[in-house]
Enzyme design. Structure first.
Site, PDB file in Angstrom:
ATOM      1  N   SER A  56      -9.983  -6.044  10.264  1.00 42.24           N
ATOM      2  CA  SER A  56     -11.274  -5.473   9.879  1.00 42.24           C
ATOM      3  C   SER A  56     -12.053  -6.548   9.148  1.00 42.24           C
ATOM      4  CB  SER A  56     -11.104  -4.258   8.964  1.00 42.24           C
ATOM      5  OG  SER A  56     -10.662  -3.127   9.672  1.00 42.24           O
ATOM      6  N   ARG A 102       2.543   0.981  10.310  1.00 37.30           N
ATOM      7  CA  ARG A 102       1.958   1.339   9.011  1.00 37.30           C
ATOM      8  C   ARG A 102       3.056   1.267   7.963  1.00 37.30           C
ATOM      9  NH1 ARG A 102      -2.924   3.772   7.911  1.00 37.30           N
ATOM     10  NH2 ARG A 102      -3.183   4.239  10.128  1.00 37.30           N
ATOM     11  N   ARG A 127       1.292  -6.678  12.599  1.00 40.40           N
ATOM     12  CA  ARG A 127       0.727  -6.118  13.832  1.00 40.40           C
ATOM     13  C   ARG A 127       0.595  -7.185  14.913  1.00 40.40           C
ATOM     14  NH1 ARG A 127      -3.083  -0.853  12.975  1.00 40.40           N
ATOM     15  NH2 ARG A 127      -1.651   0.224  11.551  1.00 40.40           N
ATOM     16  N   GLU A 181      -5.887  -1.273  15.716  1.00 40.09           N
ATOM     17  CA  GLU A 181      -6.525  -2.199  14.770  1.00 40.09           C
ATOM     18  C   GLU A 181      -5.570  -3.304  14.341  1.00 40.09           C
ATOM     19  OE1 GLU A 181      -7.701  -2.419  10.112  1.00 40.09           O
ATOM     20  OE2 GLU A 181      -7.621  -0.429  11.023  1.00 40.09           O
ATOM     21  N   ARG A 184       0.846  -1.195   0.000  1.00 37.72           N
ATOM     22  CA  ARG A 184       0.000   0.000   0.000  1.00 37.72           C
ATOM     23  C   ARG A 184       0.883   1.246   0.000  1.00 37.72           C
ATOM     24  NH1 ARG A 184      -4.597  -1.816   4.476  1.00 37.72           N
ATOM     25  NH2 ARG A 184      -5.317  -3.635   3.314  1.00 37.72           N
TER      26      ARG A 184
END
Length: 427
Positions: free
Chosen positions: A352, A277, A391, A349, A262
């Site tokens: 999701s 991130r 994560r 997070e 990303r």
């Protein structure tokens, strides 16, 4: 993507749904585009009917040796052909304009999704597990990793730039162990089929899962006009594109452990520390293809599958439902799972799980046949992280650290890692 007929049938409800997603009213604009398209189609059909009638009349005029009438009809058919060609081009342009307008709008939220502009309106559903208590100041994962000599952000920056990390030795192996554990859990206990998908995809695949055209800047594009996958959701969901499945084949549940890429175009200045991130990361993805009648239950089931990973790892977490302004473009409802990170002293997070309804299926042409003689209907699609491996590594490092900088390996990972502790360098 939406069915324009549904918009025409309930324009007020459609605009209210767009308002909840912080979008301007769009129903009348869509109806106007559809009216323009329909007018062209009507004109085109009338011209084709006249052309067919005139073509037949030419034969009759010639049979009657009425050369003047035949010549007039031939000229009329030629004119009609030219008009038809123009209207066919106009119809393609009008259809493309309508499709582009429909594709630019987000999915309609379910009625129970909390309304709000951003994450402040998210609602916590439950907390599971108790955050560990430390008799010392818990360190961030990057502090731990660098002190162990097994995490190098500086060298990664020299090689690739910002938002990359190099792991070595036991930390690299622990990351690999986490991913293998997740895939084994989901395939062995949760009924998912493992897939090894392409990491490069075409425009149509990203359009099908709604990353294009709106979020092109968030993706990495190759020199041959392919895209690096932002998540395995893209190739996994597109497994059913342009298909008509039998009802007996559903639900279809697939998983993949892949690198993800990303650009993080909209996150300048956010989470620049450590591994939170990254441009490149590993994730275990879950995708379910279901019928409309079972998709709500499937989201609860899928969320439970992701939670099972954190329970097995002994990590405290909470589950929240995202507000209309915080959930993704293609979702009707999203549950976020946030894991406790002692270094930051907060939940972050790690997964999701989104229910997309038939939004992606319409973009991909993915349908199923409810019965032997029933017309095809669009499937419902769901996707979720099961979970983000990087994560999870961050969470394990921070939750299982000890005062001297060592890290205990959760029991469930020991068979995968081959060791039960990462020792600090005593020298």
């Amino acid at each position: 993507m939406f069915d324009i007929r549904a918009v025409r049938d309930a324009p007020e409800a459609f605009d209210e749904a767009m308002r909840k997603r912080s979008f301007d009213p769009a129903a009348q604009r869509l109806i106007d585009l559809d009216d323009a398209r329909r007018a062209i189609v009507t004109r085109l059909q009338e011209a084709q009917t006249r052309r067919n009638a005139s073509s037949k009349a030419i034969g009759r005029a010639k049979a009657a040796k009425n050369e003047a009438e035949a010549a007039r009809l031939i000229e009329e058919v030629a004119t009609l052909k030219a008009d038809i060609q123009k209207d066919e081009d106009a119809e393609r342009e009008a259809s493309a304009a309508l499709e582009a307008a429909l594709a630019s709008l987000p999915n309609i939220p379910l009625d129970d999704v909390p309304e709000g502009e951003d994450e402040a309106a998210n609602v916590e559903l439950r907390r599971v597990g108790k955050p560990p208590a430390f008799g010392f100041r818990p360190r961030w994962h990057d502090e731990l990793g660098e002190a162990l000599g097994m995490m190098d952000v500086e060298k990664a920056g020299q090689i690739a730039g910002a938002r990359f990390t190099i792991l070595t030795g036991k930390l690299a192996r622990l990351e690999r162990a986490l991913g293998q554990f997740m895939v084994d859990l989901h395939t062995g206990e949760h009924g998912y089929t493992e897939v090894s998908p392409p990491l490069l995809v075409r425009d149509a695949a990203l359009f099908g899962t709604a990353q294009l055209p709106k979020f092109a800047e968030d993706q990495f594009r190759t020199t041959d006009d392919r895209w690096l996958i932002p998540t395995a959701e893209v190739p996994l969901t597109n497994l059913v594109r342009e298909s008509i499945l039998e009802a007996e084949a559903l639900p279809m549940r697939v998983t993949a452990l892949t690198p993800c890429f990303r650009s993080e175009a909209g996150s300048a200045g956010r989470d620049t520390r450590g591994m939170l991130r990254q441009h490149q990361f590993t994730k275990c993805e879950l995708v379910s293809i279901t019928t409309p009648e079972t998709s709500l239950d499937e989201q609860e089931r899928m969320t439970g599958c992701a939670e099972a990973v954190l329970k097995a790892l002994g990590l405290a977490y909470r589950v929240i439902v995202l507000s209309t302004g915080d959930m993704g473009f293609g979702a009707r409802r999203t549950y976020d799972i946030e894991v406790w990170l002692p270094g930051q002293g907060t939940y972050r997070e790690i997964s999701s799980v989104s229910l997309c309804g038939d939004f992606q299926a319409r973009r991909m042409g993915a349908r199923y046949r409810p019965g032997p003689d029933a017309p095809p209907q669009y499937v419902h699609t769901l996707n979720g992280s099961g979970v983000a491996v990087g994560r999870a590594l961050v969470a394990v490092m921070e939750n299982y650290q000890d005062e001297d900088g060592g890290i205990r390996v959760p029991d469930v990972l020991v068979p995968y890692a081959g060791f039960d502790r990462i020792e600090p360098d005593k020298g």
